[in-house]
Structures are given as structure tokens and as C-alpha cells.
Design an enzyme around this catalytic site. Structure first.
Site, short mmCIF file in Angstrom:
data_model
loop_
_atom_site.label_atom_id
_atom_site.label_comp_id
_atom_site.label_asym_id
_atom_site.label_seq_id
_atom_site.Cartn_x
_atom_site.Cartn_y
_atom_site.Cartn_z
N ASP A 130 0.86 -1.17 0.00
CA ASP A 130 0.00 0.00 0.00
C ASP A 130 0.90 1.23 0.00
O ASP A 130 2.01 1.20 0.53
CB ASP A 130 -0.90 -0.03 1.24
CG ASP A 130 -2.02 0.99 1.17
OD1 ASP A 130 -2.13 1.68 0.14
OD2 ASP A 130 -2.77 1.10 2.15
N SER A 131 0.42 2.31 -0.58
CA SER A 131 1.29 3.47 -0.81
C SER A 131 1.46 4.36 0.41
O SER A 131 2.37 5.19 0.45
CB SER A 131 0.71 4.32 -1.94
OG SER A 131 -0.54 4.87 -1.55
N GLY A 132 0.58 4.23 1.39
CA GLY A 132 0.58 5.17 2.51
C GLY A 132 -0.55 6.17 2.41
O GLY A 132 -0.77 6.96 3.33
N GLY A 133 -1.29 6.16 1.29
CA GLY A 133 -2.38 7.11 1.12
C GLY A 133 -3.46 6.98 2.18
O GLY A 133 -4.01 7.98 2.65
N PHE A 134 -3.76 5.75 2.60
CA PHE A 134 -4.80 5.55 3.61
C PHE A 134 -4.45 6.23 4.91
O PHE A 134 -5.33 6.67 5.66
CB PHE A 134 -5.03 4.04 3.85
CG PHE A 134 -6.03 3.76 4.94
CD1 PHE A 134 -7.38 4.02 4.73
CD2 PHE A 134 -5.63 3.26 6.16
CE1 PHE A 134 -8.31 3.76 5.74
CE2 PHE A 134 -6.54 3.01 7.18
CZ PHE A 134 -7.89 3.26 6.96
N GLN A 153 -10.53 7.18 -7.15
CA GLN A 153 -11.12 7.93 -6.04
C GLN A 153 -12.36 8.68 -6.54
O GLN A 153 -12.80 8.49 -7.65
CB GLN A 153 -10.09 8.88 -5.43
CG GLN A 153 -8.95 8.19 -4.69
CD GLN A 153 -9.41 7.50 -3.40
OE1 GLN A 153 -10.52 7.69 -2.93
NE2 GLN A 153 -8.52 6.70 -2.82
N CYS A 190 -12.23 -28.18 9.17
CA CYS A 190 -11.29 -27.11 8.80
C CYS A 190 -9.87 -27.66 8.80
O CYS A 190 -9.45 -28.29 9.78
CB CYS A 190 -11.42 -25.94 9.78
SG CYS A 190 -10.18 -24.65 9.49
N CYS A 243 -7.07 -26.01 8.99
CA CYS A 243 -6.06 -25.14 9.62
C CYS A 243 -5.35 -25.90 10.74
O CYS A 243 -5.91 -26.84 11.31
CB CYS A 243 -6.70 -23.86 10.13
SG CYS A 243 -7.50 -24.01 11.75
N HIS A 287 -6.51 -19.89 12.06
CA HIS A 287 -7.82 -20.38 11.63
C HIS A 287 -8.53 -19.36 10.74
O HIS A 287 -9.07 -19.71 9.69
CB HIS A 287 -8.70 -20.71 12.83
CG HIS A 287 -10.12 -20.97 12.44
ND1 HIS A 287 -10.55 -22.19 11.97
CD2 HIS A 287 -11.19 -20.14 12.38
CE1 HIS A 287 -11.83 -22.10 11.66
NE2 HIS A 287 -12.24 -20.87 11.89
N ASP A 289 -8.24 -6.77 0.49
CA ASP A 289 -7.40 -6.90 1.68
C ASP A 289 -8.10 -6.26 2.86
O ASP A 289 -8.97 -5.38 2.69
CB ASP A 289 -6.05 -6.19 1.48
CG ASP A 289 -6.18 -4.69 1.66
OD1 ASP A 289 -5.75 -4.17 2.70
OD2 ASP A 289 -6.74 -4.01 0.76
N CYS A 337 -7.45 -26.30 14.11
CA CYS A 337 -8.52 -27.30 14.12
C CYS A 337 -7.98 -28.71 13.91
O CYS A 337 -8.38 -29.65 14.60
CB CYS A 337 -9.55 -26.96 13.05
SG CYS A 337 -10.48 -25.44 13.37
N ASP A 389 -2.15 8.21 -3.35
CA ASP A 389 -3.42 8.88 -3.63
C ASP A 389 -3.77 9.81 -2.49
O ASP A 389 -3.30 9.65 -1.36
CB ASP A 389 -4.54 7.86 -3.87
CG ASP A 389 -4.68 6.83 -2.75
OD1 ASP A 389 -3.70 6.63 -2.00
OD2 ASP A 389 -5.76 6.23 -2.63
#
Length: 388
Positions: free
Chosen positions: A91-95, A191, A308, A310, A339, A270, A313, A145
Site C-alpha cells: 500500500d502506498s501510505g495514502g490511507f 477515487q 477445517c 487449519c 484459523h 485486503d 482445528c 493517492d
């Protein structure tokens, strides 16, 4: 990067594809676990790999602050630094412009951050964002962004959208000069908030740059907007985005949201949700979430979910044991995290199998009926699926 569509759902816009990157091939649609600071909390890279996961996310902003690019570069990039031999998206850091807004000042040059750790000022420009991601060495890198909360209205939304387009051009120029376009793939981020006109304008501008970007993300959502509005924006974007590019919806982690987004044509998503909720003692299952802190599990000696695969489990850890240690030992968080990540992978694996078999609409009905049980699944989920 090679992107190949393998199968399409004849009823919805769901599709199965193969995404071949420098560190392997990832089947889409997929959910990407978030390893913000080069680690999924509580797990080693080897444990994550053993779960069958082969695409994770790191965060440019946080890695630049700590440990810093000098150390990452000396390690030979983020793959080697964290011992991860598979695909990686940054991720670019925009968030962080939203999540850490009290530390941030936005100008046309870039985002001026005050470090939440020591107060030191850092200017993150589009050019610097690309440079950091080049040092990290991620297979997919995101443009910087200008992000505003999805609930923001007024001129700031349009300002951020147009700035995101200008910043994309600066990211493209820097990336193309780097000599890394064959191994690192730049994604643009659409955006425009909840405004259909702004979204359309942004889509038009970014599609003009199709030959200079490898894929597209849909940003600026999952900020508290109503689900029906959220679906409408996703549909508007996937209707217009090029079919021969991957589509990534940022910040989506609830199982029901993942499935509706897939029905609307999204390939990648994500979120920190499955790992964060694990640390609060909540396990995700096909019968809905289980709060393992509840006393009703104190004498339940079955696994989190029968069948499951995992480690939690399959190795026989019981709900009772997890209930006993969930507020006492970090081992419980680690066990539930494993899990939950496998649950997300199973949901998406089921999606891919159903699309290939031509049974995706039935998969949706069966999943929602089981997941929501007697409560019945929300009307907004039905609405979203019908849009597909």
C-alpha cells in the site's frame, strides 16, 4: 505481470483468473492478509506460507518509518527482510492520510507527516512513494493517492480526486524511469468518494492511462457508508474498468462483503479484519463468527470448525481450551489468527471452484444461508448480489 482470465460466471460479473508475478502465480479472486510492518501479527512468514497463502500486503508508510529504507535495502528488499518468498503488494501510505490525519498536512507536493512515534516530519511525495516501494521490492506497488473519508462531502472530495490523478502521473513518470517496470507493477487507485460524477471522471482519466498501469484499485470506501451505496460505487467502477486488468477493492474483509464484491467483478481485496478480530477472541466460521471468550464454550471440546484444515482445528485444539487461554495467553490469538486466515482462503477457494463449475449463484445462496442462519441474510447483501 501476466493476467489471464480462466472462467466467468454467466449470471454475475464474477471471474477466475491467474496473476503471474515475479514471485509466483496467484489465483484470483483472492483475499490478501495484511502484514503492515512486514509481519502478520503473531505469525512467522513460514507459518503464513504453510497456510497456503501466496500474496500478502505490506505498508509503505510504516516500513519507511520503522525499520527505515536503509535497513530494508541492506537486507535486500522486503521479501528477504521478512523471509517471504511469495508475492507481495505494498500500500502506498495514502490511507494513512485518513487514519493518521491529525499528523498529516496535504499539499500539491505531497503529504507532510508528523511521525506518530517521535514527531519527526516526513514529506511523502509521489516520487518518494515510488522510490520507497522500489526499495521494498514489492511485486505490486500502489500509486500515492489523496484519500478522504468516504463520508466527506463538498469540494474536498473533488480536490482529492483530481490530485490523485495528478499524483498518478508523477508516480508513472518516476516508475517508468526506474527500470523496474518488468518486476514491479504499478496500480492506479480510483477515487471520487460517493459522488457518481466524480467517480466517472476519475475512471475516465485513469482508463486513459491504461497502457501505463498494470491494474486498478477502488479506493476511498469502507469508511462507514451504507452498504447499498458501497455496492453502487463498486459496480460503477467494475462496469467501466478494463476487463484485461486486475481489479482490487481496498479494505474489504467481511466474508459477505468479499462475496458481493466478487459478484460485482472484483478480483482482489485486503483487510486487517480477520487477524484483528482473532486477537479479540473471535473465530470466523461458515456458520458465522464465534466469540470464544463466551462462557458457553468453556466445556465445548470440539474444534473451532469441523473439517477445517487449519493447524488449530486439525491439531485438535478445542473451543474449551481457547476459551480458557484467550484472555491469558497470546498463543490463543496466534491459533485463532491461523484459523481465520484459512477461513478466508477457503471462502475464496470455494468462490473460484464455483465460478469454474458454473455454480457461483448457488454458492452464494448456500453460503449466506449457512453463515447468517435463522437471522436471514441482510437485504443489502441481496441487493449487492443482484447488482452483479
Amino acid at each position: 505481470m501476466q493476467f489471464e482470465i480462466v472462467a466467468k460466471c454467466p449470471t454475475t460479473k464474477a471471474r477466475v483468473s491467474r496473476l503471474k508475478l515475479s514471485h509466483g502465480t496467484t489465483a484470483l479472486p483472492t483475499f490478501m492478509p495484511v502484514a503492515t510492518q512486514a509481519a502478520i501479527k503473531g505469525l512467522t512468514s513460514q507459518q503464513v506460507e504453510a497456510l497456503g497463502i501466496n500474496l500478502i500486503l505490506n505498508n509503505t508508510y510504516h516500513l519507511n518509518l520503522r525499520p527505515g529504507m536503509k535497513i530494508v535495502k541492506e537486507a535486500g528488499g522486503a521479501h528477504k527482510f521478512q523471509g517471504w518468498n511469495h508475492n507481495l503488494l505494498t500500500d502506498s501510505g495514502g490511507f494513512q492520510l485518513v487514519s493518521l490525519s491529525k499528523f498529516t498536512k496535504i499539499t500539491e507536493e505531497g503529504a507532510l507527516f508528523s511521525s506518530p512515534f517521535d514527531g519527526e516530519l516526513t514529506m511523502l511525495t509521489p516520487e518518494e512513494c515510488m522510490s520507497i516501494q522500489h526499495t521494498i521490492g514489492a511485486d505490486i506497488i500502489m500509486q500515492l493517492d489523496d484519500v478522504v473519508s468516504s463520508l466527506t462531502t463538498g469540494p474536498r472530495v473533488g480536490e482529492a480526486m483530481w490530485r490523485t490523478i495528478r499524483w498518478l502521473d508523477r508516480c508513472i513518470e518516476t516508475h517508468e524511469k526506474s527500470g523496474k517496470t518488468e518486476t514491479q507493477n504499478l496500480f492506479a487507485i480510483v477515487q471520487g468518494g460517493l459522488d457518481p460524477d466524480l467517480r466517472d471522471q476519475c475512471l475516465d482519466e485513469m482508463i486513459k492511462r491504461k497502457d501505463r498501469v498494470a491494474g486498478y484499485a477502488i479506493g476511498g470506501l469502507s469508511g462507514g457508508e451504507e452498504k447499498d451505496i458501497f455496492w453502487r460505487v463498486i459496480k460503477q467502477c467494475t462496469d467501466k474498468l478494463p476487463e484485461d486488468r486486475p481489479r482490487y477493492s481496498m479494505g474489504i474483509g467481511f466474508a459477505e462483503d468479499l462475496l458481493v464484491c466478487v459478484a460485482l467483478g472484483v478480483d482482489m481485496a485486503d483487510c486487517v479484519f480477520p487477524t484483528r478480530t482473532a486477537r479479540f477472541g473471535v473465530a470466523l466460521t461458515f456458520n458465522g463468527p464465534l466469540n470464544l471468550k463466551s462462557s458457553k464454550y468453556a466445556t465445548d471440546f470440539g474444534p473451532i470448525e469441523k473439517g477445517c484444515p487449519c493447524p488449530t482445528c486439525s491439531d485438535g485444539q478445542s473451543r474449551a481450551m481457547l476459551n480458557h487461554i484467550v484472555t491469558l495467553e497470546t498463543a490463543a490469538a496466534h491459533a485463532i489468527t491461523q484459523h481465520n486466515l484459512v477461513f478466508q482462503a477457503r471462502v475464496m477457494g470455494g468462490v473460484r471452484n464455483a465460478i469454474i463449475a458454473g455454480t457461483f449463484p448457488q454458492y452464494l445462496k448456500t453460503f449466506f444461508a449457512q453463515y447468517f442462519g435463522n437471522e436471514g441474510y441482510p437485504e443489502c447483501t441481496r441487493t449487492g448480489c443482484k447488482m452483479g
